[in-house]
Design a protein around this motif. Structure first.
Motif, short mmCIF file in Angstrom:
data_model
loop_
_atom_site.label_atom_id
_atom_site.label_comp_id
_atom_site.label_asym_id
_atom_site.label_seq_id
_atom_site.Cartn_x
_atom_site.Cartn_y
_atom_site.Cartn_z
N GLY A 38 0.82 -1.20 0.00
CA GLY A 38 0.00 0.00 0.00
C GLY A 38 0.86 1.25 0.00
O GLY A 38 1.87 1.32 0.71
N ASP A 39 0.48 2.23 -0.82
CA ASP A 39 1.14 3.53 -0.79
C ASP A 39 0.09 4.61 -1.04
O ASP A 39 -1.11 4.34 -0.96
CB ASP A 39 2.33 3.59 -1.77
CG ASP A 39 1.92 3.45 -3.24
OD1 ASP A 39 0.72 3.63 -3.57
OD2 ASP A 39 2.80 3.16 -4.07
N ALA A 40 0.53 5.81 -1.35
CA ALA A 40 -0.40 6.92 -1.49
C ALA A 40 -1.44 6.70 -2.58
O ALA A 40 -2.51 7.33 -2.57
CB ALA A 40 0.36 8.22 -1.76
N ASP A 41 -1.17 5.81 -3.53
CA ASP A 41 -2.10 5.55 -4.62
C ASP A 41 -3.16 4.51 -4.28
O ASP A 41 -4.20 4.43 -4.94
CB ASP A 41 -1.35 5.09 -5.87
CG ASP A 41 -0.71 6.25 -6.61
OD1 ASP A 41 -1.29 7.34 -6.61
OD2 ASP A 41 0.39 6.06 -7.18
N GLY A 42 -2.90 3.66 -3.29
CA GLY A 42 -3.87 2.62 -2.95
C GLY A 42 -3.22 1.36 -2.43
O GLY A 42 -2.04 1.35 -2.08
N VAL A 43 -4.00 0.28 -2.42
CA VAL A 43 -3.54 -0.99 -1.85
C VAL A 43 -3.79 -2.11 -2.85
O VAL A 43 -4.84 -2.16 -3.50
CB VAL A 43 -4.29 -1.32 -0.53
CG1 VAL A 43 -3.78 -2.62 0.07
CG2 VAL A 43 -4.13 -0.17 0.46
N ILE A 44 -2.84 -3.02 -2.96
CA ILE A 44 -2.95 -4.14 -3.88
C ILE A 44 -2.47 -5.42 -3.21
O ILE A 44 -1.66 -5.37 -2.28
CB ILE A 44 -2.14 -3.85 -5.17
CG1 ILE A 44 -2.62 -4.70 -6.34
CG2 ILE A 44 -0.64 -4.01 -4.93
CD1 ILE A 44 -2.15 -4.19 -7.69
N ALA A 45 -3.00 -6.55 -3.66
CA ALA A 45 -2.59 -7.85 -3.13
C ALA A 45 -1.94 -8.64 -4.25
O ALA A 45 -2.49 -8.76 -5.35
CB ALA A 45 -3.79 -8.61 -2.57
N VAL A 46 -0.78 -9.21 -3.96
CA VAL A 46 -0.08 -10.08 -4.91
C VAL A 46 -0.15 -11.51 -4.37
O VAL A 46 0.34 -11.77 -3.27
CB VAL A 46 1.39 -9.65 -5.07
CG1 VAL A 46 2.12 -10.61 -6.01
CG2 VAL A 46 1.48 -8.22 -5.58
N PRO A 47 -0.77 -12.43 -5.12
CA PRO A 47 -0.81 -13.82 -4.64
C PRO A 47 0.59 -14.33 -4.33
O PRO A 47 1.53 -14.11 -5.11
CB PRO A 47 -1.44 -14.57 -5.83
CG PRO A 47 -2.25 -13.53 -6.53
CD PRO A 47 -1.47 -12.25 -6.39
#
Length: 230
Positions: A175-184
């Protein structure tokens, strides 16, 4: 706790999933979330969350410990905090309900003591002044002064949906200022390689933009394919 345990309805606690190795986690910490998303088809990640920590340059990165709770109840979040290891990220499926906060300042103290990597919450938080301080990244849907109940039910380390993002226990959360992502977790190495290649490509485009030498065919060819007389 065991996968073979017979749990009452609505309750389940699975062991922590290890997630990617420390070297991979450290490498992703330097990768922008936007670039990771570009390398994963541009249609993954959370929607509608905001950061409640103050510094824009703060990066959240670590393996997911997932929690599913009844809206407005944080019993199983407390249990998950007893299971986490340093660097883990709590990913909390609160069904998007914002009528009661799921975490507050007292729990932040526990998160810091446990050296948690951060929190991602599809729900509400409270005690904003405390969360704004450095030391504990947190993304959530909203905030409210109303506190949670502690009655359950809930589940720990199960597949969850958090703000439009499917997360499995052990997935790498960035997660950073642009948003949050999940990597399998199983795809972390390949996604890292693709992200690095994407950043290298962007660096070349940025330089041609800067110098005014961008190839007009980059977009003209696309327009001709659509039937425009370019």
């Amino acid at each position: 706790m065991s996968d073979n345990t017979s749990w009452p309805a609505g309750y389940r606690i699975h062991p922590r999933a290890a997630g990617p190795d420390a070297e991979t986690v450290a490498a992703f910490r330097t990768m922008p979330v936007a670039a990771i998303g570009d390398s994963m088809s541009r249609n993954v990640g959370t929607v509608g969350l905001r950061q409640y920590h103050q510094r824009l340059d703060t990066v959240l990165c670590g393996p997911a410990v997932t929690v599913r709770v009844r809206p407005g109840d944080n019993l199983m979040i407390h249990k998950a905090l007893m299971m986490v290891e340093p660097g883990d990220v709590l990913v909390i499926d609160g069904s998007g309900d914002v009528s009661q906060a799921l975490v507050g300042g007292l729990m932040r103290t526990t998160c810091i003591a446990k050296q948690l990597g951060g929190l991602v919450i599809d729900g509400a938080v409270r005690d904003l002044c405390e969360w704004a301080e450095d030391g504990m990244p947190i993304f959530a849907k909203a905030h409210t002064h109303r506190g949670p109940s502690k009655d359950g039910p809930g589940e720990v380390n199960v597949p969850v949906s958090c703000a439009g993002m499917v997360v499995m226990p052990g997935d790498l959360i960035i997660g950073d200022a642009d948003g949050v992502i999940a990597v399998p977790a199983a795809e972390a190495a390949s996604v890292l390689a693709r992200t690095r290649a994407h950043l290298a490509k962007e660096a070349k485009i940025r330089e041609t933009n800067r110098t005014g030498t961008a190839d007009p065919e980059r977009f003209d060819a696309v327009l001709r394919e659509k039937g425009l007389p370019i």
